[in-house]
Design an enzyme around this catalytic site. Structure first.
Site, mmCIF file in Angstrom:
data_model
loop_
_atom_site.group_PDB
_atom_site.id
_atom_site.type_symbol
_atom_site.label_atom_id
_atom_site.label_comp_id
_atom_site.label_asym_id
_atom_site.label_seq_id
_atom_site.Cartn_x
_atom_site.Cartn_y
_atom_site.Cartn_z
ATOM 1 N N SER A 7 38.120 29.224 44.457
ATOM 2 C CA SER A 7 39.503 29.521 44.089
ATOM 3 C C SER A 7 40.387 29.558 45.324
ATOM 4 O O SER A 7 40.215 30.396 46.216
ATOM 5 C CB SER A 7 39.587 30.869 43.375
ATOM 6 O OG SER A 7 40.955 31.218 43.237
ATOM 7 N N HIS A 32 39.427 25.402 42.211
ATOM 8 C CA HIS A 32 40.073 26.207 41.160
ATOM 9 C C HIS A 32 41.485 26.568 41.605
ATOM 10 O O HIS A 32 41.683 27.188 42.650
ATOM 11 C CB HIS A 32 39.226 27.458 40.938
ATOM 12 C CG HIS A 32 39.668 28.331 39.816
ATOM 13 N ND1 HIS A 32 39.346 28.085 38.496
ATOM 14 C CD2 HIS A 32 40.399 29.468 39.800
ATOM 15 C CE1 HIS A 32 39.860 29.025 37.726
ATOM 16 N NE2 HIS A 32 40.509 29.887 38.492
ATOM 17 N N ASP A 34 44.801 28.575 40.648
ATOM 18 C CA ASP A 34 45.340 29.644 39.804
ATOM 19 C C ASP A 34 46.851 29.538 39.719
ATOM 20 O O ASP A 34 47.545 29.610 40.737
ATOM 21 C CB ASP A 34 44.960 31.010 40.399
ATOM 22 C CG ASP A 34 43.504 31.346 40.144
ATOM 23 O OD1 ASP A 34 43.080 31.267 38.982
ATOM 24 O OD2 ASP A 34 42.799 31.696 41.105
ATOM 25 N N MET A 36 50.215 31.221 38.070
ATOM 26 C CA MET A 36 50.649 32.501 37.498
ATOM 27 C C MET A 36 52.165 32.547 37.421
ATOM 28 O O MET A 36 52.851 32.088 38.335
ATOM 29 C CB MET A 36 50.173 33.660 38.377
ATOM 30 C CG MET A 36 48.695 33.656 38.683
ATOM 31 S SD MET A 36 48.256 35.127 39.624
ATOM 32 C CE MET A 36 46.565 34.749 40.066
ATOM 33 N N HIS A 65 43.816 26.775 36.249
ATOM 34 C CA HIS A 65 43.770 27.968 35.404
ATOM 35 C C HIS A 65 45.195 28.478 35.215
ATOM 36 O O HIS A 65 45.773 29.067 36.121
ATOM 37 C CB HIS A 65 42.880 29.004 36.114
ATOM 38 C CG HIS A 65 42.748 30.309 35.404
ATOM 39 N ND1 HIS A 65 42.193 31.423 36.011
ATOM 40 C CD2 HIS A 65 43.075 30.694 34.146
ATOM 41 C CE1 HIS A 65 42.197 32.428 35.155
ATOM 42 N NE2 HIS A 65 42.732 32.028 34.022
ATOM 43 N N MET A 67 47.636 30.986 34.032
ATOM 44 C CA MET A 67 47.878 32.368 33.572
ATOM 45 C C MET A 67 49.371 32.471 33.316
ATOM 46 O O MET A 67 50.117 33.069 34.095
ATOM 47 C CB MET A 67 47.385 33.359 34.631
ATOM 48 C CG MET A 67 45.868 33.454 34.663
ATOM 49 S SD MET A 67 45.247 34.164 36.194
ATOM 50 C CE MET A 67 45.168 32.698 37.202
ATOM 51 N N MET A 138 36.959 35.713 31.720
ATOM 52 C CA MET A 138 37.443 36.495 32.865
ATOM 53 C C MET A 138 36.520 37.693 33.067
ATOM 54 O O MET A 138 36.271 38.469 32.144
ATOM 55 C CB MET A 138 38.872 36.978 32.632
ATOM 56 C CG MET A 138 39.931 35.881 32.640
ATOM 57 S SD MET A 138 39.914 34.792 34.087
ATOM 58 C CE MET A 138 40.193 35.950 35.423
ATOM 59 N N ASP A 176 35.097 33.870 36.028
ATOM 60 C CA ASP A 176 36.111 33.975 37.088
ATOM 61 C C ASP A 176 36.428 35.448 37.334
ATOM 62 O O ASP A 176 36.864 36.158 36.429
ATOM 63 C CB ASP A 176 37.363 33.219 36.610
ATOM 64 C CG ASP A 176 38.480 33.172 37.640
ATOM 65 O OD1 ASP A 176 38.260 33.591 38.787
ATOM 66 O OD2 ASP A 176 39.576 32.691 37.273
ATOM 67 N N GLY A 178 35.419 38.279 40.846
ATOM 68 C CA GLY A 178 34.370 39.089 41.471
ATOM 69 C C GLY A 178 33.032 38.380 41.596
ATOM 70 O O GLY A 178 31.990 39.030 41.670
HETATM 71 C C1 DX5 Z 1 42.218 36.056 39.227
HETATM 72 C C2 DX5 Z 1 42.021 34.591 39.421
HETATM 73 C C3 DX5 Z 1 40.782 34.211 40.134
HETATM 74 C C4 DX5 Z 1 40.684 34.739 41.551
HETATM 75 C C5 DX5 Z 1 39.247 35.086 41.772
HETATM 76 O O1 DX5 Z 1 43.149 36.270 38.248
HETATM 77 O O2 DX5 Z 1 41.985 33.921 38.160
HETATM 78 O O3 DX5 Z 1 40.533 32.822 40.107
HETATM 79 O O4 DX5 Z 1 41.099 33.846 42.536
HETATM 80 O O5 DX5 Z 1 39.103 35.687 42.995
HETATM 81 P P1 DX5 Z 1 37.808 36.524 43.419
HETATM 82 O O6 DX5 Z 1 36.658 35.572 43.409
HETATM 83 O O7 DX5 Z 1 38.161 37.060 44.751
HETATM 84 O O8 DX5 Z 1 37.628 37.609 42.368
HETATM 85 ZN ZN ZN Z 2 41.293 31.813 38.064
#
Ligand code: DX5
Ligand code: ZN
Length: 216
Positions: A7, A32, A34, A36, A65, A67, A138, A176, A178
């Site tokens: 990511s 990946h 993200d 938002m 992704h 969001m 998630m 996705d 942690g």
């Molecule tokens: C969170 C994102 C993830 C994020 C994951 O909303 O969708 O893709 O980058 O980051 P880590 O791997 O640090 O949890």
């Molecule tokens: Zn993501």
């Protein structure tokens, strides 16, 4: 074998092009991205213009992704920007509009994905399961990197693996939030085949070995 999707939310935004080169050299195949909107999640990140610029400098598989609230408004723009997989959230609109958005994505020849937040049950994806190429579970509340993995999502992940095997065996099951070497292993045991990793991947000293271990 699993697929790692690093990511870029945890990458150095000033030097993204060299970050993508570095990611590719580790052996990872997916990236990946993200996106938002500050409404669906309390944070802002890449939009379709940024996605287009990313597409111009990398041939990696772009795993986008969204969001974003009411994603139907923007799926055409993200497809035109060069997404390979375009994932929308089931919570972001009515089922009718979600189905319509998936149709639009497919019409571009892009692979649609559907994602569920932690509090959303596996059954929410059932109306769409035959029409998507990826289901994203998630394992943190979406919005930020570097949060703690929610191990209590594993029964839902296993349930979705069962549904995929029954209704659409070629569909990917992605996690996705942690994800590190240890939590990635747990997710694979529960049926995931695509692992997103932001902070753990970018912090890893030996990234090639991180990719090998997490995918192996
Ligand atoms: C969170 C994102 C993830 C994020 C994951 O909303 O969708 O893709 O980058 O980051 P880590 O791997 O640090 O949890
Ligand atoms: Zn993501």
């Amino acid at each position: 074998m699993a697929i790692l999707s690093p990511s870029i939310l945890s990458a150095d935004f000033v030097n993204l092009e060299s970050e993508f080169k570095m990611v590719k050299e580790t052996g990872a195949k997916w990236l990946h991205v993200d996106c938002m909107d500050g409404t669906f999640v309390p944070n802002m990140a890449f939009g379709y213009a940024a996605t287009k610029s990313i597409r111009a400098v990398t041939d990696m598989v772009l795993d986008v992704h969204m969001m974003i609230d009411k994603p139907i408004r923007y799926v055409d723009a993200f497809c035109d920007a060069g997404a390979d997989y375009l994932t929308i959230h089931v919570e972001a609109d009515t089922n009718e509009n979600t189905a319509e958005a998936i149709k639009k994505i497919k019409a571009h020849g892009v692979k649609p994905g559907i994602s569920v937040k932690p509090k959303t049950p596996a059954s929410a994806v059932l109306p769409f399961i035959k029409d998507v190429d990826l289901i994203l579970v998630m394992t943190v509340e979406p919005g930020f990197g570097n949060q703690k993995f929610m191990a209590d999502m594993m029964p839902k992940l296993a349930e979705l693996r069962g549904m995929i095997n029954q209704y659409n065996p070629d569909c990917h099951l992605e996690v996705d939030g942690g994800i590190n070497l240890e939590t990635g292993e747990t997710c694979k045991k529960n049926g995931a085949d695509v692992l997103v990793s932001g902070s753990s991947f970018f912090k890893a000293e030996d990234k090639k070995s991180f990719v090998k271990q997490i995918e192996g």
